[in-house]
Design a protein around this motif. Structure first.
Motif, PDB file in Angstrom:
ATOM      1  N   ASP A  10     -19.596 -18.706  10.414  1.00 23.07           N
ATOM      2  CA  ASP A  10     -20.017 -20.069  10.710  1.00 23.07           C
ATOM      3  C   ASP A  10     -21.294 -20.072  11.550  1.00 23.07           C
ATOM      4  N   GLU A  11     -21.912 -21.246  11.640  1.00 20.44           N
ATOM      5  CA  GLU A  11     -23.190 -21.367  12.334  1.00 20.44           C
ATOM      6  C   GLU A  11     -23.063 -21.013  13.802  1.00 20.44           C
ATOM      7  N   HIS A  12     -21.928 -21.411  14.409  1.00 14.14           N
ATOM      8  CA  HIS A  12     -21.720 -21.132  15.829  1.00 14.14           C
ATOM      9  C   HIS A  12     -21.665 -19.629  16.077  1.00 14.14           C
ATOM     10  N   GLY A  13     -20.945 -18.927  15.176  1.00 18.91           N
ATOM     11  CA  GLY A  13     -20.849 -17.481  15.324  1.00 18.91           C
ATOM     12  C   GLY A  13     -22.196 -16.808  15.190  1.00 18.91           C
ATOM     13  N   MET A  14     -22.982 -17.214  14.189  1.00 23.72           N
ATOM     14  CA  MET A  14     -24.294 -16.621  13.984  1.00 23.72           C
ATOM     15  C   MET A  14     -25.203 -16.826  15.183  1.00 23.72           C
ATOM     16  N   ASP A  15     -25.052 -17.943  15.874  1.00 21.36           N
ATOM     17  CA  ASP A  15     -25.842 -18.180  17.082  1.00 21.36           C
ATOM     18  C   ASP A  15     -25.653 -17.044  18.083  1.00 21.36           C
ATOM     19  N   TRP A  16     -24.416 -16.571  18.229  1.00 27.92           N
ATOM     20  CA  TRP A  16     -24.136 -15.521  19.205  1.00 27.92           C
ATOM     21  C   TRP A  16     -24.666 -14.169  18.739  1.00 27.92           C
ATOM     22  N   TYR A  17     -24.644 -13.934  17.444  1.00 23.96           N
ATOM     23  CA  TYR A  17     -25.258 -12.709  16.916  1.00 23.96           C
ATOM     24  C   TYR A  17     -26.768 -12.744  17.164  1.00 23.96           C
ATOM     25  N   ASP A  18     -27.383 -13.877  16.869  1.00 25.79           N
ATOM     26  CA  ASP A  18     -28.830 -14.012  17.076  1.00 25.79           C
ATOM     27  C   ASP A  18     -29.194 -13.875  18.555  1.00 25.79           C
ATOM     28  N   LYS A  19     -28.350 -14.424  19.425  1.00 26.09           N
ATOM     29  CA  LYS A  19     -28.599 -14.282  20.860  1.00 26.09           C
ATOM     30  C   LYS A  19     -28.529 -12.816  21.277  1.00 26.09           C
ATOM     31  N   ALA A  20     -27.539 -12.107  20.754  1.00 18.18           N
ATOM     32  CA  ALA A  20     -27.405 -10.682  21.060  1.00 18.18           C
ATOM     33  C   ALA A  20     -28.640  -9.922  20.588  1.00 18.18           C
ATOM     34  N   LEU A  21     -29.089 -10.238  19.379  1.00 17.33           N
ATOM     35  CA  LEU A  21     -30.259  -9.573  18.816  1.00 17.33           C
ATOM     36  C   LEU A  21     -31.510  -9.870  19.646  1.00 17.33           C
ATOM     37  N   GLU A  22     -31.647 -11.109  20.080  1.00 18.55           N
ATOM     38  CA  GLU A  22     -32.801 -11.494  20.893  1.00 18.55           C
ATOM     39  C   GLU A  22     -32.801 -10.767  22.229  1.00 18.55           C
ATOM     40  N   HIS A  23     -31.652 -10.729  22.885  1.00 19.79           N
ATOM     41  CA  HIS A  23     -31.570 -10.028  24.175  1.00 19.79           C
ATOM     42  C   HIS A  23     -31.807  -8.532  23.993  1.00 19.79           C
ATOM     43  N   PHE A  24     -31.292  -7.968  22.913  1.00 19.94           N
ATOM     44  CA  PHE A  24     -31.505  -6.546  22.653  1.00 19.94           C
ATOM     45  C   PHE A  24     -32.985  -6.259  22.448  1.00 19.94           C
ATOM     46  N   GLY A  25     -33.663  -7.111  21.698  1.00 19.46           N
ATOM     47  CA  GLY A  25     -35.094  -6.932  21.475  1.00 19.46           C
ATOM     48  C   GLY A  25     -35.899  -7.004  22.758  1.00 19.46           C
ATOM     49  N   ALA A  26     -35.395  -7.776  23.730  1.00 13.49           N
ATOM     50  CA  ALA A  26     -36.066  -7.899  25.031  1.00 13.49           C
ATOM     51  C   ALA A  26     -35.567  -6.858  26.034  1.00 13.49           C
ATOM     52  N   ARG A  27     -34.734  -5.927  25.566  1.00 14.35           N
ATOM     53  CA  ARG A  27     -34.148  -4.869  26.392  1.00 14.35           C
ATOM     54  C   ARG A  27     -33.262  -5.424  27.504  1.00 14.35           C
ATOM     55  N   GLU A  28     -32.692  -6.579  27.241  1.00 12.91           N
ATOM     56  CA  GLU A  28     -31.740  -7.192  28.184  1.00 12.91           C
ATOM     57  C   GLU A  28     -30.335  -6.843  27.705  1.00 12.91           C
ATOM     58  N   ASN A  29     -29.993  -5.573  27.893  1.00  7.32           N
ATOM     59  CA  ASN A  29     -28.814  -5.037  27.215  1.00  7.32           C
ATOM     60  C   ASN A  29     -27.492  -5.537  27.769  1.00  7.32           C
ATOM     61  N   CYS A  30     -27.435  -5.878  29.043  1.00  8.99           N
ATOM     62  CA  CYS A  30     -26.187  -6.427  29.594  1.00  8.99           C
ATOM     63  C   CYS A  30     -25.862  -7.769  28.932  1.00  8.99           C
ATOM     64  N   GLN A  31     -26.876  -8.627  28.814  1.00 12.37           N
ATOM     65  CA  GLN A  31     -26.676  -9.916  28.161  1.00 12.37           C
ATOM     66  C   GLN A  31     -26.388  -9.728  26.674  1.00 12.37           C
ATOM     67  N   ALA A  32     -27.090  -8.782  26.058  1.00  9.93           N
ATOM     68  CA  ALA A  32     -26.870  -8.515  24.639  1.00  9.93           C
ATOM     69  C   ALA A  32     -25.434  -8.086  24.382  1.00  9.93           C
ATOM     70  N   LEU A  33     -24.892  -7.243  25.257  1.00 12.12           N
ATOM     71  CA  LEU A  33     -23.526  -6.750  25.065  1.00 12.12           C
ATOM     72  C   LEU A  33     -22.514  -7.883  25.190  1.00 12.12           C
ATOM     73  N   LEU A  34     -22.697  -8.747  26.159  1.00 10.08           N
ATOM     74  CA  LEU A  34     -21.792  -9.890  26.307  1.00 10.08           C
ATOM     75  C   LEU A  34     -21.806 -10.768  25.058  1.00 10.08           C
ATOM     76  N   CYS A  35     -22.987 -11.016  24.518  1.00 11.13           N
ATOM     77  CA  CYS A  35     -23.118 -11.876  23.339  1.00 11.13           C
ATOM     78  C   CYS A  35     -22.482 -11.240  22.108  1.00 11.13           C
ATOM     79  N   ILE A  36     -22.717  -9.947  21.899  1.00 12.63           N
ATOM     80  CA  ILE A  36     -22.188  -9.315  20.687  1.00 12.63           C
ATOM     81  C   ILE A  36     -20.681  -9.140  20.791  1.00 12.63           C
TER      82      ILE A  36
END
Length: 218
Positions: free
Chosen positions: A2-28
């Motif tokens: 669903d769209e809501h779920g994809m938002d969290w995947y995209d957030k994880a990907l965005e944080h990972f790309g910015a090397r914000e790995n703690c936030q990325a891990l929470l999102c994924i």
């Protein structure tokens, strides 16, 4: 998905790309609660864990990943490419550059007309000190689809490491022709230009301090 779920995947990907790995891990991890069977999420999580130096946890995900599961052809290509990239990244992050290069070669085998595998393998071999092979791979990548600007950047970095400043300058300039806002290429070019000026200044000082020295290297 669903769209809501994809938002969290995209957030994880965005944080990972910015090397914000703690936030990325929470999102994924939250995304996995919504989509527990998502294969891209498992591989992204392994990437994030590598960024957090949790190599054993990342290895466990990869060991359990069903890479041989039958999939539609295009999906299988995407999953395999991501899997080999993460496997290579895991070895690379631990300093096992030759082993990492073997997995990046698998990406080249899957997509020989794309820059990704050549750049990753070339960068990895450069870390291992195999500059000539690394340059050959990046030279090939400059002619392919994908990110030739990154290939030129890495060529510039390798030439700079070898002290071949004019070759490095040429490579950085080529990267900037493709991507004028490429910060790393601009930074590399500025460093090389200043080094060339400094080299000239030191040459002139040596001549001044050694007026009778006929050494052509001075």
């Amino acid at each position: 998905m669903d769209e809501h779920g994809m938002d969290w995947y995209d957030k994880a990907l965005e944080h990972f790309g910015a090397r914000e790995n703690c936030q990325a891990l929470l999102c994924i991890e939250y995304f996995e609660e919504l989509e527990p069977e998502s294969e891209p999420a498992k591989l992204l999580k392994a990437n994030i864990l590598i960024g957090l130096y949790r190599f054993i946890d990342a290895q466990q995900i990869l060991d359990e990943f069903p890479i041989e599961l039958p999939r539609p052809e295009r999906l299988d290509l995407a999953i395999r490419k991501h899997f080999y990239q993460v496997k290579g990244d895991l070895f690379d992050a631990q300093g096992f550059y030759i082993e990492a290069a073997d997995y990046y070669q698998k990406i080249i085998d899957l997509e020989p007309g794309h820059t990704l595998g050549y750049i990753m393998k070339g960068a990895c071999l450069a870390k291992a000190g195999e500059f000539e092979t690394a340059k050959e791979l990046h030279d090939l990548a400059t002619e392919l689809e994908g990110d030739p600007d990154e290939a030129y950047l890495n060529l510039g970095l390798i030439y700079r490491a070898e002290g071949k400043l004019y070759a490095a300058k040429k490579a950085f300039v080529e990267a900037l022709k493709i991507a004028p806002e490429y910060y790393e290429a601009r930074e590399g070019l500025n460093d090389v230009n200043q080094a060339l000026e400094l080299e000239k200044e030191i040459y002139e000082l040596r001549l001044k301090n050694n007026p009778n020295n006929d050494d052509p290297d001075l």
